[in-house]
Scaffold this active site. Structure first.
Site, mmCIF file in Angstrom:
data_model
loop_
_atom_site.group_PDB
_atom_site.id
_atom_site.type_symbol
_atom_site.label_atom_id
_atom_site.label_comp_id
_atom_site.label_asym_id
_atom_site.label_seq_id
_atom_site.Cartn_x
_atom_site.Cartn_y
_atom_site.Cartn_z
ATOM 1 N N PHE B 310 47.553 41.607 39.787
ATOM 2 C CA PHE B 310 47.742 40.855 38.271
ATOM 3 C C PHE B 310 46.213 40.940 37.678
ATOM 4 C CE2 PHE B 310 50.718 39.109 41.083
ATOM 5 C CZ PHE B 310 51.813 39.039 40.399
ATOM 6 N N ASP B 311 46.247 41.151 36.589
ATOM 7 C CA ASP B 311 45.120 40.715 35.730
ATOM 8 C C ASP B 311 44.826 39.238 35.514
ATOM 9 O OD1 ASP B 311 42.881 40.954 33.732
ATOM 10 O OD2 ASP B 311 44.403 40.671 32.138
ATOM 11 N N LYS B 312 43.992 38.680 35.431
ATOM 12 C CA LYS B 312 43.722 37.033 35.276
ATOM 13 C C LYS B 312 44.017 36.643 33.922
ATOM 14 C CE LYS B 312 40.054 34.648 35.663
ATOM 15 N NZ LYS B 312 40.290 33.545 34.699
#
Lengths: 76, 617
Positions: B310-312
């Site tokens: 996941f990108d944050k």
């Protein structure tokens, strides 16, 4: 080169799709590689050279196989 | 003539069915053999006509179709005077095709619902200024259109005047309606629930977001996986091979009965239709729930995923920082906030926006001189006083004394994962604010659901500092967290995991992370229906809704499983039929055809289950 989309009656057998594909591919002026029969959407898409062939020609070829053509669209 | 016969297939099927019933009644009830024979002959000849025509048309374009196998088989049965068989086989074949079409339409219903939402007409402003209803094809970019309460928005465009509430479920999957006023963007296929709008068309027809979604889903439903392409190639040679086999059997055994039975038993029916049916139903289910799966290859890969990265910012978090903690070092709070707001209003820094939102309505002072210090903050002259707003480095630069209480506050706020904003007036520290990006509500539960679905590694990658990323990872119980990463490094990390043999999905917003989205086997974009997200990724979660991710994965797994079941049913049936032909006495053409048609219906019905698929909690 123009892009055509032909809407057909609901297709119900995958071999119908193959018949239609071969019939459209056989037309002179239709880009062979571009012919795509969308079985589930019951649509045929292809690129063609408008000087050699028209959408009406393709519609006729499909109708000759016994499939009803519901409409068509041409885009540049 | 040919077309006439084909168009009357349904009637022919009925007559052939009735003739068969008449034949059996007259034979068994009245012992009238002659009438029975004639009825069966009528049923056979009428029934085979449309099948033979289809076979002939296919041959003309060099396709050996199932119709041809059946036509030869029925003709053979007719010639050896086995009229019962020829009549029943044709009827079953026609009846099967009829049922197939009915049920297939059901599996396609999800996408059909979608295409039926496409607008068909619009109220267009003519040269005399009046609005006239025209067909959607006659609307061009730049036209002014009127949308009334209850009507569909016909194009993608922007509001010229009026206001109203629009239900955008067809684009975003979100059922809450959204308020629109002058300047707002509106999308084709959405519904104006109340109010009246005049809009100008920016994109029309297939170029609208809605048009592209439909096109994408249609293409996805017909895209073919490796397995499916293999089956197609196989079927192309399989059908003629059955024909050749039957011919060889006939030559050697001189047994026509056996040869034509092989023709019927060898029909590849369920095998060719089984996989497309699962595919269309699964992707249709997704489209209905705001999940766009781009084709059966994607479904297949996604169902095997073991690592999701996941990108944050914007994915796990809202991407909208908010003030979460505050500490004042002076009494006159309102006065301090007024000065702070005056300075921050001038800035377009994301933290400044958070500060302005947090302060809300307040008195504002005129700002005279502003000096932006890169990487530190802003110093401004406000109402004759010197106001400094920024980080700790700025305070040190401005010679602001940070006492013990302030230092403790700074340490505590940072430990909680905040970014800091300090404000000093005339070199005296007045307030400390902690600003943090909020985790999306429900994300934690959704991640647990992903784990339950068999995802082993949940990884977060971010450009933020390691401390902040660790905090998010701990709160969400992720398996790994890496901070301080550039987009290039993220993509390299994805490649590394793939090289280690993982099947990797990357979830990002579709804009900043396109290299990683492209590298991962499955790129999942949290797209608010934006073009970039739709074009570049393999899976699109509409309306950036994280909750759809577990559904998407569950659906991919269910669809892949469904395809395997269908292949198993199809192959199993053909093998069982051929085996019983060799080892049993009772197998004949009619039973073979019955089992075949039943297996085709079985795979279609099995595929239809996917339309109802819902993730169990």
């Amino acid at each position: 080169m123009k892009k055509a989309t032909i809407q057909l009656e609901t297709l119900s057998c995958p071999s119908c799709a193959q018949k239609i594909e071969n019939a459209v591919k056989a037309l002179n002026g239709v880009e062979r590689e571009s012919v795509k029969v969308l079985f589930n959407a019951s649509k045929v898409k292809f690129d063609f050279d408008e000087e050699k062939v028209s959408v009406a020609d393709a519609e006729k070829a499909i109708a000759a196989l016994g499939f009803e053509v519901k409409g068509s669209q041409v885009k540049n | 003539m040919q077309r006439f016969i084909l168009s009357k297939k349904k009637q022919i099927m009925l007559i052939s069915g009735i003739s068969i019933v008449v034949a059996f009644i007259s034979k068994l009830g009245f012992k009238n053999e002659v009438l029975a024979v004639w009825s069966l002959a009528v049923a056979s000849i009428m029934g085979v006509a449309p099948i033979a025509i289809q076979a002939y048309q296919a041959l003309k374009v060099k396709v050996v179709s199932i119709d041809l196998l059946v036509t030869i088989a029925v003709t053979g049965a007719f010639l050896i005077k086995n009229l019962e068989e020829s009549a029943i086989v044709t009827f079953l074949f026609l009846f099967g095709a009829f049922l197939e079409q009915r049920t297939l339409n059901k599996t396609r219903s999800a996408i059909k619902e979608l295409t039926e939402m496409a607008p068909e007409s619009a109220l267009k402003q003519m040269e005399n200024g009046e609005f006239v209803e025209v067909k959607i094809d006659e609307v061009a970019v730049g036209d002014v259109l009127l949308v009334k309460t209850g009507a569909k928005v016909p194009v993608d465009g922007s509001v010229l005047s009026g206001e109203g509430y629009i239900n955008e479920a067809s684009i975003t999957g979100e059922s809450l309606s959204v308020g629109k006023e002058k300047g707002a963007n509106v999308y084709a296929g959405t519904i104006l629930e109340n109010g009246t709008l005049q809009i100008v068309a920016d994109r029309v027809g297939e170029d609208t977001t809605f048009g592209r979604i439909i096109e994408l889903v249609e293409e996805a439903q017909d895209s073919k996986s490796k397995a499916e392409r293999f089956i197609d190639r196989f079927a192309k040679y399989y059908t003629p091979a059955v024909l050749v086999l039957a011919f060889i059997v006939w030559i050697f055994s001189q047994n026509i009965e056996l040869a034509i039975t092989i023709l019927v038993l060898g029909c590849p029916g369920a095998l060719v239709i089984g996989v497309p049916v699962s595919n269309v139903a699964g992707i249709g289910n997704g489209a209905r729930h705001g999940v766009l799966l781009k084709g059966s290859e994607v479904v297949d890969d996604f169902s095997k995923v073991d690592t999701i990265i996941f990108d944050k910012t914007g994915t796990l978090t809202m991407g909208k920082p908010k003030v979460t903690e505050e500490e004042f070092y002076a009494e006159d709070v309102e006065e301090i906030l007024a000065y702070l707001a005056s300075v921050e209003k001038e800035s377009d820094h994301p933290l400044a926006a958070a500060v302005v939102e947090y302060i809300g309505e307040t008195k504002l002072y005129p700002v005279e001189k502003t000096l932006v210090i890169k990487g530190a903050g802003v110093v401004a002259q406000v109402n004759g006083r010197r106001v400094a707003v920024g980080n700790v480095a700025l305070m040190e630069r401005e010679n602001v004394l940070l006492d013990e209480k302030a230092r403790a506050g700074i340490a505590r706020f940072e430990a909680n994962g905040n970014s800091l904003v300090l404000a000093a007036i005339d070199s005296e520290l007045k307030v400390l604010l902690g600003i943090r990006d909020q985790i999306r509500p429900g994300v934690k539960e959704d991640l647990q659901r992903l784990k339950k679905l068999g995802v082993k590694n949940l990884v977060v990658l971010s450009g933020d500092n390691q401390g902040t990323v660790d905090l998010v990872a701990r709160e969400l119980r992720l398996t790994e967290a890496h901070g301080d990463m550039l987009p290039k490094e993220k993509a390299a990390y994805v490649e590394e995991l793939i090289a280690q043999g993982h099947t990797v999905a990357f979830v990002g917003d579709g804009v900043n992370d396109s290299p990683s989205l492209a590298r991962a086997q499955i790129g999942i974009a949290m797209g608010g229906g934006t073009d970039v997200a739709i074009e570049t990724s393999d899976v699109v979660l509409m309306n950036s809704d994280f909750r759809r991710l577990p559904h998407a994965l569950g659906l991919a797994k269910a669809t892949a499983g469904n395809m395997r079941q269908n292949i198993l049913i199809a192959v199993g049936v053909v093998l069982a039929l051929l085996a019983s032909l060799i080892f049993s006495e009772w197998m004949n053409m009619s039973i073979g055809m019955l089992v075949h048609e039943a297996s085709i219906l079985a795979v279609i019905l099995n595929g239809m289950r996917l339309l109802q698929y819902k993730l169990r909690h």
